[in-house]
Design an enzyme around this catalytic site. Structure first.
Site, PDB file in Angstrom:
ATOM      1  N   ASP A  58       0.832  -1.211   0.000  1.00  0.00           N
ATOM      2  CA  ASP A  58       0.000   0.000   0.000  1.00  0.00           C
ATOM      3  C   ASP A  58       0.869   1.265   0.000  1.00  0.00           C
ATOM      4  O   ASP A  58       0.351   2.375  -0.092  1.00  0.00           O
ATOM      5  CB  ASP A  58      -1.007  -0.004   1.157  1.00  0.00           C
ATOM      6  CG  ASP A  58      -0.346  -0.058   2.517  1.00  0.00           C
ATOM      7  OD1 ASP A  58       0.904  -0.001   2.590  1.00  0.00           O
ATOM      8  OD2 ASP A  58      -1.087  -0.158   3.523  1.00  0.00           O
ATOM      9  N   SER A  59       2.189   1.075   0.028  1.00  0.00           N
ATOM     10  CA  SER A  59       3.094   2.209  -0.159  1.00  0.00           C
ATOM     11  C   SER A  59       2.946   2.771  -1.570  1.00  0.00           C
ATOM     12  O   SER A  59       3.477   3.847  -1.872  1.00  0.00           O
ATOM     13  CB  SER A  59       4.550   1.792   0.104  1.00  0.00           C
ATOM     14  OG  SER A  59       4.871   0.629  -0.629  1.00  0.00           O
TER      15      SER A  59
ATOM     16  N   GLU B 202      -1.693  -5.901   8.212  1.00  0.00           N
ATOM     17  CA  GLU B 202      -1.044  -5.304   9.385  1.00  0.00           C
ATOM     18  C   GLU B 202      -1.784  -5.650  10.665  1.00  0.00           C
ATOM     19  O   GLU B 202      -3.005  -5.803  10.662  1.00  0.00           O
ATOM     20  CB  GLU B 202      -1.034  -3.774   9.241  1.00  0.00           C
ATOM     21  CG  GLU B 202      -0.171  -3.276   8.112  1.00  0.00           C
ATOM     22  CD  GLU B 202      -0.130  -1.743   8.062  1.00  0.00           C
ATOM     23  OE1 GLU B 202      -0.717  -1.078   8.944  1.00  0.00           O
ATOM     24  OE2 GLU B 202       0.483  -1.222   7.114  1.00  0.00           O
TER      25      GLU B 202
ATOM     26  N   GLU C 189       8.456  -3.914  10.895  1.00  0.00           N
ATOM     27  CA  GLU C 189       8.806  -2.570  10.399  1.00  0.00           C
ATOM     28  C   GLU C 189       9.206  -1.673  11.572  1.00  0.00           C
ATOM     29  O   GLU C 189       8.451  -1.516  12.546  1.00  0.00           O
ATOM     30  CB  GLU C 189       7.627  -1.951   9.630  1.00  0.00           C
ATOM     31  CG  GLU C 189       7.979  -0.567   9.072  1.00  0.00           C
ATOM     32  CD  GLU C 189       7.045  -0.059   7.986  1.00  0.00           C
ATOM     33  OE1 GLU C 189       6.110  -0.778   7.602  1.00  0.00           O
ATOM     34  OE2 GLU C 189       7.260   1.092   7.531  1.00  0.00           O
TER      35      GLU C 189
ATOM     36  N   LYS D 289      -0.788  -9.732   2.464  1.00  0.00           N
ATOM     37  CA  LYS D 289      -0.157  -9.215   3.681  1.00  0.00           C
ATOM     38  C   LYS D 289      -1.160  -8.323   4.392  1.00  0.00           C
ATOM     39  O   LYS D 289      -1.912  -7.596   3.745  1.00  0.00           O
ATOM     40  CB  LYS D 289       1.102  -8.417   3.335  1.00  0.00           C
ATOM     41  CG  LYS D 289       1.777  -7.810   4.566  1.00  0.00           C
ATOM     42  CD  LYS D 289       3.187  -7.331   4.268  1.00  0.00           C
ATOM     43  CE  LYS D 289       3.284  -5.942   3.680  1.00  0.00           C
ATOM     44  NZ  LYS D 289       2.647  -4.869   4.478  1.00  0.00           N
TER      45      LYS D 289
ATOM     46  N   ASP E 104      -0.752  -6.317  -0.611  1.00  0.00           N
ATOM     47  CA  ASP E 104      -1.289  -5.783   0.640  1.00  0.00           C
ATOM     48  C   ASP E 104      -2.808  -5.741   0.609  1.00  0.00           C
ATOM     49  O   ASP E 104      -3.411  -5.296  -0.378  1.00  0.00           O
ATOM     50  CB  ASP E 104      -0.801  -4.332   0.824  1.00  0.00           C
ATOM     51  CG  ASP E 104       0.318  -4.225   1.846  1.00  0.00           C
ATOM     52  OD1 ASP E 104       0.536  -5.185   2.615  1.00  0.00           O
ATOM     53  OD2 ASP E 104       0.970  -3.172   1.868  1.00  0.00           O
TER      54      ASP E 104
HETATM   55  O1  KIV Z   1       3.502  -1.186   1.612  1.00  0.00           O
HETATM   56  C1  KIV Z   1       4.690  -1.433   1.817  1.00  0.00           C
HETATM   57  O2  KIV Z   1       5.583  -1.025   1.079  1.00  0.00           O
HETATM   58  C2  KIV Z   1       5.033  -2.247   2.976  1.00  0.00           C
HETATM   59  C3  KIV Z   1       6.483  -2.478   3.249  1.00  0.00           C
HETATM   60  C4  KIV Z   1       7.067  -1.300   3.896  1.00  0.00           C
HETATM   61  C5  KIV Z   1       6.693  -3.703   4.035  1.00  0.00           C
HETATM   62  O3  KIV Z   1       4.170  -2.670   3.680  1.00  0.00           O
END
Ligand code: KIV
Length: 277
Positions: A44-45, A113, A178, A111, A83
């Site tokens: 989600d970055s 959180e 993280e 993934k 994500d």
């Molecule tokens: O979204 C992302 O880039 C992440 C990484 C920082 C692990 O979750």
């Protein structure tokens, strides 16, 4: 993808670091796959690094699916993780529905959180046979700009250890740490059977992940936790300015960049043009 899960466990057991890198588009996916990245993450970055959002919380399922499909087209070999975005896994039902959408769009696993509060969701996904990567420590979807480094105090460090163990018991295949203090990451890594993947969490994790735009040098600044391996920002800026100057000063395009009409056709065309004046 049981084979891949086993591969990551074997890598941990053999002390072979797992390399994860974020990715948001097709050409970069081809490069990452060819370079031998083990896990490509459509994180989600994408929101703050590519879409111009102010926060990861603005990223939607639609955003992730759009970028995931592009990345999938470029991946032949790597494991592709996506994500689950903010608020897409509030209940086991939400998580299952949205994870199915990501798998249908090409993800090998998802993934999410969170620690102990996510156990029910993780169990539901794992029971469905879906690979889940956990993510604890600094969790941008919920912590936002609140606090950064996690695990400095005893209480927070112990909470992280407990969360990691609970996530492993619930069936996660790997766990992103993280911005977790180095000693706490080391303790978690030693306690877990599944691999830990660190970002800003020191050298003792079983693998590392970075944001690809940081690695390529597209960001205007480099964070302490990242390493800039190229200067794409400067190179791109120079190329764009040169292109602008070339067009402005009539240096581009030239005849070499154009296509000629057939000689006979040109002769007839010129005659017709002259006659129709
Ligand atoms: O979204 C992302 O880039 C992440 C990484 C920082 C692990 O979750």
């Amino acid at each position: 993808m049981t084979g891949q899960r086993d591969r990551f466990l074997t890598m941990k057991q053999a002390g072979k670091p797992i390399v994860m890198l974020t990715c948001y588009d097709y050409p970069t996916a081809v490069l990452e796959d060819e370079a031998g990245i083990d896990v490509v993450l459509v994180g989600d970055s994408v929101g703050t690094n590519v879409l111009g959002y102010a926060s990861e919380t603005e990223v939607t399922m639609h955003d992730i699916v759009h970028h995931l499909k592009a990345v999938r087209r470029g991946i032949k070999r790597a494991y592709l993780l996506a994500d689950l975005p903010y608020q897409s896994y509030e209940t086991p039902e939400d998580a299952l529905r949205n994870a199915d959408v990501l798998l249908a769009a090409g993800a090998d696993g998802v993934k999410l959180e969170g620690g102990r509060e996510r156990i029910e969701v993780v169990r539901a996904l794992v029971e469905r046979g879906i690979d889940v990567c956990g993510h604890i420590g600094f969790t941008p979807q919920t912590l936002g700009s609140k606090g950064r480094v996690q695990g400095k105090s005893y209480d927070r460090a112990w909470q992280l250890v407990e969360s990691a163990e609970a996530l492993e018991a619930a069936g996660v295949m790997m766990l992103v740490l993280e911005l977790v203090t180095e000693q706490v990451s080391k303790a978690i890594t030693e306690r877990l059977r599944v691999p830990t993947i660190g970002i800003g969490s020191g050298q003792y994790c079983d693998g590392q992940v970075l944001v690809v735009t940081d690695v390529l040098g597209l960001s205007p600044f480099t964070m302490k936790i990242a390493k800039r391996y190229a200067g794409w920002r400067e190179a791109a800026e120079q190329a764009i300015r040169q292109y602008r100057d070339d067009v402005t000063d009539a240096r581009f395009p030239t005849t070499a960049n154009a296509f000629p009409v057939e000689a006979e056709a040109l002769e007839r065309l010129e005659a017709s043009l002259a006659a129709s004046r």
